[in-house]
Design an enzyme around this catalytic site. Structure first.
Site, PDB file in Angstrom:
ATOM      1  N   LYS A 129      26.201  -4.410  -1.840  1.00 37.27           N
ATOM      2  CA  LYS A 129      27.559  -4.326  -1.885  1.00 37.27           C
ATOM      3  C   LYS A 129      28.309  -3.557  -0.659  1.00 37.27           C
ATOM      4  O   LYS A 129      29.772  -3.511  -0.780  1.00 37.27           O
ATOM      5  CB  LYS A 129      28.258  -3.501  -3.187  1.00 37.27           C
ATOM      6  N   HIS A 145       4.975   5.568  11.554  1.00 40.19           N
ATOM      7  CA  HIS A 145       4.432   5.711  10.115  1.00 40.19           C
ATOM      8  C   HIS A 145       3.502   6.832  10.124  1.00 40.19           C
ATOM      9  O   HIS A 145       2.409   6.805   9.938  1.00 40.19           O
ATOM     10  CB  HIS A 145       3.711   4.322   9.833  1.00 40.19           C
ATOM     11  N   ARG A 159      11.287   3.909   3.267  1.00 38.80           N
ATOM     12  CA  ARG A 159      10.831   2.570   4.115  1.00 38.80           C
ATOM     13  C   ARG A 159      12.233   2.318   4.737  1.00 38.80           C
ATOM     14  O   ARG A 159      13.086   1.635   3.842  1.00 38.80           O
ATOM     15  CB  ARG A 159      10.007   2.034   3.843  1.00 38.80           C
ATOM     16  N   ARG A 182       0.633  -1.185  -0.031  1.00 35.20           N
ATOM     17  CA  ARG A 182       0.124   0.085  -0.033  1.00 35.20           C
ATOM     18  C   ARG A 182       0.944   1.138   0.037  1.00 35.20           C
ATOM     19  O   ARG A 182       0.560   2.073  -0.769  1.00 35.20           O
ATOM     20  CB  ARG A 182      -0.839   0.087   1.222  1.00 35.20           C
ATOM     21  N   THR A 183       1.776   1.362   0.940  1.00 42.81           N
ATOM     22  CA  THR A 183       2.425   2.590   0.926  1.00 42.81           C
ATOM     23  C   THR A 183       3.405   2.925  -0.151  1.00 42.81           C
ATOM     24  O   THR A 183       3.321   4.231  -0.691  1.00 42.81           O
ATOM     25  CB  THR A 183       3.512   2.592   2.279  1.00 42.81           C
TER      26      THR A 183
HETATM   27  N1   CP Z   1      -0.244   0.098   5.889  1.00 42.62           N
HETATM   28  C1   CP Z   1       0.975  -0.299   5.188  1.00 42.62           C
HETATM   29  O1   CP Z   1       1.951   0.189   5.664  1.00 42.62           O
HETATM   30  O2   CP Z   1       0.889  -1.187   4.411  1.00 42.62           O
HETATM   31  P1   CP Z   1       2.174  -1.710   3.569  1.00 42.62           P
HETATM   32  O3   CP Z   1       3.319  -2.448   4.558  1.00 42.62           O
HETATM   33  O4   CP Z   1       1.436  -2.648   2.443  1.00 42.62           O
HETATM   34  O5   CP Z   1       2.910  -0.757   2.692  1.00 42.62           O
END
Ligand code: CP
Length: 302
Positions: free
Chosen positions: A79, A128, A100, A50-51
């Site tokens: 590496k 998040h 991320r 999603r993110t």
């Molecule tokens: N909600 C969320 O962070 O989903 P993903 O890990 O799929 O990005």
């Protein structure tokens, strides 16, 4: 000065509300050429559906271009290149970095190294913030307000970064009530509870997932974060501890909505999906508009 979004506390309540307004505009008109000629780097050192995809959709709808990777195995990190050097390089290429990373604090470090704004798309069990802004948008859309929300957070409150950010954001609004449902080993960390105590905000802790949810405006389900456990036996003990079933929603409030940042594993039975109180797939769609708004705000495009 560049504007980063690393922790939800980096933004003020006024900024949250501005992003809500922008998200509402983008929902009505998602295709706007605000990022024309700009390049955004999407660096995912940890898996995401999603993110990453909602960010990349948001960037595309804003007319920007995307570079980056979804799998660090395809980058020079394999590496031995340090995060410092990767970010230094990428900030020479792109106008914005969305990152991320599995390590808590990695996003803050990247922001210190980068000459362009950095948006934290999740750093370990820490924060998040973009999920929180889409969660706030979902709560506002369904409840008509962000004040007086009685929220039940259920599941892995220790490692679940989404609940940490959401707790901090909702604490900025009037009279929230937090109910934490978690097994002992996955309770909300003391640092967050201490902050609530200092602000005089009510919170209650429970281990049983029972009809106490009938008081809820929002039931925020979370997945037990398998990847954060050092001992797989501990994970096995709690992995299916709470499962929300349709029958449990019978006596809940008419306005209640079930949220979940997703992915779900077993914690929401699929028999909930058809219930009008289930909102998690709509919540994920709201991520596009919220992330368009976050990009526009961070880059001063609106
Ligand atoms: N909600 C969320 O962070 O989903 P993903 O890990 O799929 O990005």
């Amino acid at each position: 000065m560049k504007k980063d979004l690393i922790s939800i506390t980096d933004f003020s309540k006024e900024e949250y509300l501005r992003i809500m307004n922008l998200a509402s505009d983008f929902e009505k008109n998602p295709n706007q050429d605000l990022l024309k000629g700009k390049v955004v780097a999407s660096l995912f050192f940890e898996p995401s559906t999603r993110t990453r995809l909602s960010f990349e959709t948001a960037i595309s709808r804003l007319g920007g271009r995307i570079v980056g990777f979804a799998d660090p195995g395809s980058s020079s990190a394999t590496k031995g290149e340090t995060l410092h050097d990767t970010i230094k390089m990428v900030s020479n290429y792109a106008d914005l970095i969305v990152m991320r990373h599995p390590l808590e604090g990695a996003a803050r470090y990247a922001a210190e190294v980068s000459s362009v704004p950095v948006i934290n798309a999740g750093d370990g069990a820490n924060q998040h913030p973009t999920q929180t802004l889409l969660d706030l948008y979902s709560i506002l859309k369904t409840q008509g307000t962000l004040d007086n929300i009685n929220i039940f957070m259920v599941g892995d409150l220790k490692y679940g970064r989404t609940v940490h950010s959401l707790l901090q954001a909702l604490s900025q609004f009037e009279n929230p009530v937090f109910n934490f449902i978690a097994p002992k080993i996955l309770q909300m960390p003391a640092i967050y509870k201490m902050a609530l105590k200092q602000k005089g905000i009510k919170y209650y802790e429970h281990e049983e997932f029972t009809d106490i949810i009938k008081e809820a405006d929002i039931i925020y389900m979370t997945r037990v974060q398998k990847e954060r456990f050092s001992d797989p036996i501990e994970y096995e003990k709690v992995k299916n501890i709470y499962i929300l079933r349709n029958s449990m929603l019978e006596n809940t409030k008419p306005n209640v909505k079930i949220l979940h940042p997703l992915p779900r594993v077993n914690e929401i039975h699929t028999d909930v999906d058809a219930n009008e109180k289930a909102y998690y797939f709509d919540q994920a769609r709201n991520g596009i508009y919220a992330r368009e708004a976050i990009i526009a705000h961070t880059m001063n495009l609106k």
